[in-house]
Design a protein around this motif. Sequence first.
Motif, PDB file in Angstrom:
ATOM      1  N   GLN A  44       0.734  -1.230  -0.128  1.00 46.47           N
ATOM      2  CA  GLN A  44      -0.042   0.022  -0.011  1.00 46.47           C
ATOM      3  C   GLN A  44       0.849   1.338  -0.053  1.00 46.47           C
ATOM      4  OE1 GLN A  44      -2.511  -0.605   3.502  1.00 46.47           O
ATOM      5  NE2 GLN A  44      -3.962  -2.092   2.416  1.00 46.47           N
ATOM      6  N   VAL A  45       1.878   1.092   0.778  1.00 42.37           N
ATOM      7  CA  VAL A  45       2.810   2.519   0.708  1.00 42.37           C
ATOM      8  C   VAL A  45       3.539   2.664  -0.696  1.00 42.37           C
ATOM      9  CG1 VAL A  45       5.078   3.122   1.650  1.00 42.37           C
ATOM     10  CG2 VAL A  45       3.403   2.294   3.418  1.00 42.37           C
ATOM     11  N   ARG A  46       3.987   1.506  -1.159  1.00 40.16           N
ATOM     12  CA  ARG A  46       4.532   1.503  -2.519  1.00 40.16           C
ATOM     13  C   ARG A  46       3.417   2.325  -3.707  1.00 40.16           C
ATOM     14  NH1 ARG A  46       6.847  -3.553  -1.635  1.00 40.16           N
ATOM     15  NH2 ARG A  46       5.130  -4.400  -2.729  1.00 40.16           N
ATOM     16  N   PHE A  47       2.249   1.729  -3.389  1.00 35.49           N
ATOM     17  CA  PHE A  47       1.057   2.348  -4.306  1.00 35.49           C
ATOM     18  C   PHE A  47       0.913   3.663  -4.198  1.00 35.49           C
ATOM     19  CE2 PHE A  47      -3.158   2.994  -5.126  1.00 35.49           C
ATOM     20  CZ  PHE A  47      -3.452   2.964  -6.372  1.00 35.49           C
ATOM     21  N   LYS A  48       0.790   4.169  -3.116  1.00 32.43           N
ATOM     22  CA  LYS A  48       0.771   5.795  -2.684  1.00 32.43           C
ATOM     23  C   LYS A  48       1.756   6.477  -3.263  1.00 32.43           C
ATOM     24  CE  LYS A  48      -2.116   5.078   1.278  1.00 32.43           C
ATOM     25  NZ  LYS A  48      -2.462   5.114   2.957  1.00 32.43           N
ATOM     26  N   GLU A  49       2.850   5.905  -2.882  1.00 30.15           N
ATOM     27  CA  GLU A  49       4.103   6.619  -3.638  1.00 30.15           C
ATOM     28  C   GLU A  49       4.122   6.679  -5.045  1.00 30.15           C
ATOM     29  OE1 GLU A  49       7.453   4.735  -2.154  1.00 30.15           O
ATOM     30  OE2 GLU A  49       7.474   5.494  -0.256  1.00 30.15           O
ATOM     31  N   LYS A  50       3.850   5.728  -5.859  1.00 32.68           N
ATOM     32  CA  LYS A  50       3.622   5.774  -7.199  1.00 32.68           C
ATOM     33  C   LYS A  50       2.373   6.869  -7.691  1.00 32.68           C
ATOM     34  CE  LYS A  50       5.276   1.146  -8.155  1.00 32.68           C
ATOM     35  NZ  LYS A  50       4.860  -0.260  -8.833  1.00 32.68           N
ATOM     36  N   GLU A  51       1.109   6.784  -6.912  1.00 29.96           N
ATOM     37  CA  GLU A  51       0.234   7.541  -7.050  1.00 29.96           C
ATOM     38  C   GLU A  51       0.707   8.983  -6.945  1.00 29.96           C
ATOM     39  OE1 GLU A  51      -3.669   8.356  -8.366  1.00 29.96           O
ATOM     40  OE2 GLU A  51      -2.591   6.423  -8.438  1.00 29.96           O
ATOM     41  N   ARG A  52       1.420   9.419  -6.118  1.00 32.01           N
ATOM     42  CA  ARG A  52       1.891  10.680  -5.895  1.00 32.01           C
ATOM     43  C   ARG A  52       2.991  11.325  -6.794  1.00 32.01           C
ATOM     44  NH1 ARG A  52       3.574   9.134  -0.270  1.00 32.01           N
ATOM     45  NH2 ARG A  52       1.524   9.325   0.898  1.00 32.01           N
ATOM     46  N   GLU A  53       3.833  10.099  -7.591  1.00 31.07           N
ATOM     47  CA  GLU A  53       4.604  10.518  -8.544  1.00 31.07           C
ATOM     48  C   GLU A  53       3.769  10.808  -9.698  1.00 31.07           C
ATOM     49  OE1 GLU A  53       8.234  11.042 -10.351  1.00 31.07           O
ATOM     50  OE2 GLU A  53       8.017  10.630  -7.953  1.00 31.07           O
ATOM     51  N   ARG A  54       2.733  10.074 -10.035  1.00 30.08           N
ATOM     52  CA  ARG A  54       1.897  10.374 -11.212  1.00 30.08           C
ATOM     53  C   ARG A  54       1.381  11.658 -11.186  1.00 30.08           C
ATOM     54  NH1 ARG A  54      -1.714   5.997 -10.720  1.00 30.08           N
ATOM     55  NH2 ARG A  54       0.135   4.359 -10.881  1.00 30.08           N
ATOM     56  N   ILE A  55       0.890  11.980 -10.084  1.00 33.17           N
ATOM     57  CA  ILE A  55       0.085  13.360  -9.816  1.00 33.17           C
ATOM     58  C   ILE A  55       1.452  14.541 -10.284  1.00 33.17           C
ATOM     59  CG2 ILE A  55      -1.057  14.765  -8.387  1.00 33.17           C
ATOM     60  CD1 ILE A  55      -2.101  12.569  -6.865  1.00 33.17           C
ATOM     61  N   ARG A  56       2.496  14.368  -9.740  1.00 36.03           N
ATOM     62  CA  ARG A  56       3.557  15.252 -10.071  1.00 36.03           C
ATOM     63  C   ARG A  56       4.184  15.358 -11.535  1.00 36.03           C
ATOM     64  NH1 ARG A  56       7.273  12.953  -6.092  1.00 36.03           N
ATOM     65  NH2 ARG A  56       6.027  12.670  -4.400  1.00 36.03           N
ATOM     66  N   PHE A  57       3.908  14.131 -12.176  1.00 35.83           N
ATOM     67  CA  PHE A  57       4.184  14.182 -13.496  1.00 35.83           C
ATOM     68  C   PHE A  57       3.040  14.891 -14.146  1.00 35.83           C
ATOM     69  CE2 PHE A  57       3.991  11.858 -17.611  1.00 35.83           C
ATOM     70  CZ  PHE A  57       5.134  11.983 -18.089  1.00 35.83           C
ATOM     71  N   LYS A  58       1.717  14.633 -13.987  1.00 38.13           N
ATOM     72  CA  LYS A  58       0.805  15.258 -14.429  1.00 38.13           C
ATOM     73  C   LYS A  58       0.799  16.708 -14.515  1.00 38.13           C
ATOM     74  CE  LYS A  58      -2.666  11.434 -14.779  1.00 38.13           C
ATOM     75  NZ  LYS A  58      -3.702  10.880 -14.252  1.00 38.13           N
ATOM     76  N   ALA A  59       1.138  17.178 -13.442  1.00 36.55           N
ATOM     77  CA  ALA A  59       1.207  18.568 -12.858  1.00 36.55           C
ATOM     78  C   ALA A  59       2.422  19.267 -13.755  1.00 36.55           C
ATOM     79  CB  ALA A  59       1.323  18.940 -11.381  1.00 36.55           C
ATOM     80  N   ARG A  60       3.617  18.538 -14.025  1.00 35.55           N
ATOM     81  CA  ARG A  60       4.694  19.340 -14.738  1.00 35.55           C
ATOM     82  C   ARG A  60       4.247  19.104 -16.111  1.00 35.55           C
ATOM     83  NH1 ARG A  60      10.004  16.152 -12.531  1.00 35.55           N
ATOM     84  NH2 ARG A  60       9.993  17.445 -10.613  1.00 35.55           N
ATOM     85  N   ALA A  61       3.457  18.174 -16.622  1.00 36.54           N
ATOM     86  CA  ALA A  61       3.163  18.269 -18.310  1.00 36.54           C
ATOM     87  C   ALA A  61       2.213  19.396 -18.274  1.00 36.54           C
ATOM     88  CB  ALA A  61       2.202  16.876 -18.542  1.00 36.54           C
TER      89      ALA A  61
END
Length: 192
Positions: free
Chosen positions: A169-186
């Motif tokens: 669950q912790v790994r999933f939350k970290e990946k989700e945060r990374e995905r949100i940051r990636f979309k914000a940068r795009a």
Amino acid sequence: MSQSVGNTALAYARVWHKVDASDRVLGKLAERIAIVLMGKHKPIYDKSLDCGDYVVVSNATKVKVSGLKEKQLVYRKHSMYPGGLKETPYERMMETKPWHIIRHAVSGMLPKNKMRDRRLERLKVFCGPRTGVYGANVVKRWDDGTLKGPSAKEEEAWKAGVLPEVQRQVRFKEKERERIRFKARARAGLTI
């Protein structure tokens, strides 16, 4: 005053076991799985209680049978209508439903009582090496058919107080945060 220790919740806790079925004989593998599903490997075993563990089987397509069973073994089912008998040879069953072969063998090894279906629900069979979402729950693995404890890495995680499911669950939350940051940068037009 009695000095005996009663049955605790820890003794009845269900553990997840992972079995790799590659190059294993079907009957012997089914026997070991049935023992774990019934809970006979535990010192608190009682035939009137359901105290068995979960079993996750991978590589069901690579299981072996001895003798001429590949050619002679036939799986039968009946629709209960006249002429409704369906026969499927082992080879065709291995191509279409390899998980059913292991499930059928384990079902034959379990006692024929009310707990049989409940025990079979705790058996998860997969055709390939991946075990889906159940892989995170596995605590014990079998390499040569014997029950073995967790690996050194798993023991360190247990000592640190981190359960495998929590780690996932912790790994999933970290990946989700990374995905949100990636979309914000795009969206902002920043270089990725």
